[in-house]
Design an enzyme around this catalytic site. Structure first.
Site, PDB file in Angstrom:
ATOM      1  N   ASP A  99       0.803  -1.232   0.000  1.00  0.00           N
ATOM      2  CA  ASP A  99       0.000   0.000   0.000  1.00  0.00           C
ATOM      3  C   ASP A  99       0.837   1.284   0.000  1.00  0.00           C
ATOM      4  O   ASP A  99       2.001   1.298   0.388  1.00  0.00           O
ATOM      5  CB  ASP A  99      -0.964   0.011   1.190  1.00  0.00           C
ATOM      6  CG  ASP A  99      -0.236  -0.111   2.530  1.00  0.00           C
ATOM      7  OD1 ASP A  99       0.725  -0.909   2.625  1.00  0.00           O
ATOM      8  OD2 ASP A  99      -0.629   0.590   3.485  1.00  0.00           O
ATOM      9  N   GLU A 157      -0.748  -1.934   5.143  1.00  0.00           N
ATOM     10  CA  GLU A 157       0.140  -1.878   6.314  1.00  0.00           C
ATOM     11  C   GLU A 157       0.035  -0.536   7.015  1.00  0.00           C
ATOM     12  O   GLU A 157       0.112  -0.459   8.237  1.00  0.00           O
ATOM     13  CB  GLU A 157       1.597  -2.158   5.897  1.00  0.00           C
ATOM     14  CG  GLU A 157       2.576  -2.298   7.065  1.00  0.00           C
ATOM     15  CD  GLU A 157       2.977  -0.975   7.698  1.00  0.00           C
ATOM     16  OE1 GLU A 157       3.102  -0.914   8.935  1.00  0.00           O
ATOM     17  OE2 GLU A 157       3.151   0.013   6.962  1.00  0.00           O
TER      18      GLU A 157
HETATM   19 NI    NI Z   1       6.456   1.295   5.603  1.00  0.00          NI
END
Ligand code: NI
Length: 411
Positions: A99, A157
């Site tokens: 991401d 994340e």
């Molecule tokens: Ni990172």
């Protein structure tokens, strides 16, 4: 000469430079052009957490092309892929996050983000490219390992977190994962170094929001009010004593109040105030102590002045704790890409957090930093900065470390 070519030639220069002890194998170095192209393609098309549609389609297409067993739509946009060695054996998982961040890129590079307000400003484009390169290399060299390697391309994340939903989706089973490894490109370390540590490596992340209710009134008549700003200020100060006076001074912890909003006018005493912030620590045992003291401080200060508090205290990510044996595996194999023996940085630790922590709670593993800063090329902006970029020479180094770990762990 294209930029990809120039990075390629920098890598070959580096490989042949007399001072470098780098042992990147020629067949891994040969992947550098592809690694750079994949990384730049991903960099141009960044996507936020759980919206990695183009990214996961790109990843799945490559992996399928190379003959891996691919599963898509895992925890929404995650991709899981299996590559089998020639003989049966254990399973090693390699995790990469995919991401990007809600940041407007300020770099003037040909591969700059084409998505307005979204940017790969943490290097996850590089993590995805490294895992892809590793998958390609292993698919062409199945004789180098027994058992299987499972690739976990994880969404979100940066938040709200894709690791936990992937675990719930069963990615650590069928086949059962014996160990897991993952890396973060790290601009706090120069290219040619690796930060790896046994035990706590990154901090637990907790977040709090606190609404204080006092009693508003005239700025000249405080005796008729319960001043929420005075109350909030006392709470901000008192919270600092948790780290200073309650946590063992040999342990590390942080309590940060990042927001304090109250008041509307210079002559009005605020009836309410809002505080929010984050708590960080390494040792899992501190979880109870800190959250317990936190609540006591907030409630105690409020009680002393007849005010009330609504506290929302949430555990986001546990600490990233590395297993000694798997940290040794990384250390042993990372020596191939570091410039000197001092290139392995053992005391490396940060109060930053990572949801890799959830995987490490389930199976023995190790998360480590791969140095990616290059001052001379102005590639040293911090992570999450609109001018963040890293030295792409690190991409082949990542593949070298991962593939060596695979042969070592699965031999
Ligand atoms: Ni990172």
């Amino acid at each position: 000469m294209t930029l990809a070519d120039s990075t390629q030639s920098q890598l070959s220069q580096r490989l042949s430079s007399p001072g470098s002890s780098s042992q990147i194998r020629p067949e891994v170095a040969a992947l550098q052009g592809d690694l750079v192209n994949w990384r730049r393609h991903l960099h141009q098309h960044p996507e936020l957490g759980f919206r990695e549609e183009l990214t996961s389609a790109f990843v799945a297409r490559k992996l399928t092309e190379w003959g891996l067993e691919v599963q898509t739509g895992v925890a929404k946009t995650g991709v899981v892929a299996l590559v089998r060695g020639e003989r049966p054996g254990r399973t090693l998982a390699i995790r990469a996050d995919m991401d990007a961040l809600p940041i407007q890129e300020e770099n003037e590079v040909p591969y700059r983000s084409q998505h307005d307000g979204v940017m790969h400003a943490c290097g996850h484009d590089g993590h995805t490219a490294i895992a892809l390169g590793t998958a390609y290399y292993l698919s062409q060299n199945r004789h180098l390992f027994n058992g299987q390697v499972k690739f976990l391309f994880q969404p979100a994340e940066e938040g709200p977190g894709g690791a936990q939903p992937m675990i719930e989706a069963g990615v650590l089973r069928n086949p059962e994962v014996d160990a897991i490894i993952g890396l973060h490109l790290w601009n706090n370390l120069p290219l040619g170094t690796v930060g790896v540590r046994t035990g706590p490596f990154m901090a637990a992340v907790e977040v709090f929001e606190c609404t204080l209710s006092g009693k508003g009134g005239h700025g000249a008549m405080p005796h008729q009010t319960i001043d929420s700003i005075v109350l909030g200020a006392q709470i901000v100060n008192a919270l600092q004593t948790i780290v200073a006076r309650n946590v063992d001074p040999l342990e590390a912890a942080v309590v940060t109040v990042g927001e304090f909003h109250a008041g509307t006018a210079h002559n009005v005493i605020a009836g309410s105030a809002y505080l929010s912030g984050t708590v960080r620590y390494f040792k899992p045992e501190l979880a109870e102590l800190i959250s317990h003291r936190f609540r006591e401080v907030v409630e105690g200060v409020c009680a002393s002045q007849g005010a009330r508090a609504k506290l929302d205290y949430r555990r986001i990510y546990p600490p990233v704790v590395n297993h000694p044996e798997i940290a040794d595996l990384i250390r042993r194999n990372a020596t191939a890409v570091v410039d000197t023996p001092a290139g392995i940085v053992p005391e490396c630790q940060t109060m930053g957090g990572e949801d890799m922590a959830f995987f490490l709670q389930e199976v023995p593993g190790c998360y480590f930093f791969l140095g990616s800063a290059n001052e001379a090329r102005q590639l040293s902006y911090p992570h999450h900065h609109p001018r963040f970029d890293f030295d792409e020479t690190a991409l082949a180094m990542g593949v070298e470390i991962f593939t060596r770990c695979v042969s070592d762990f699965l031999s």
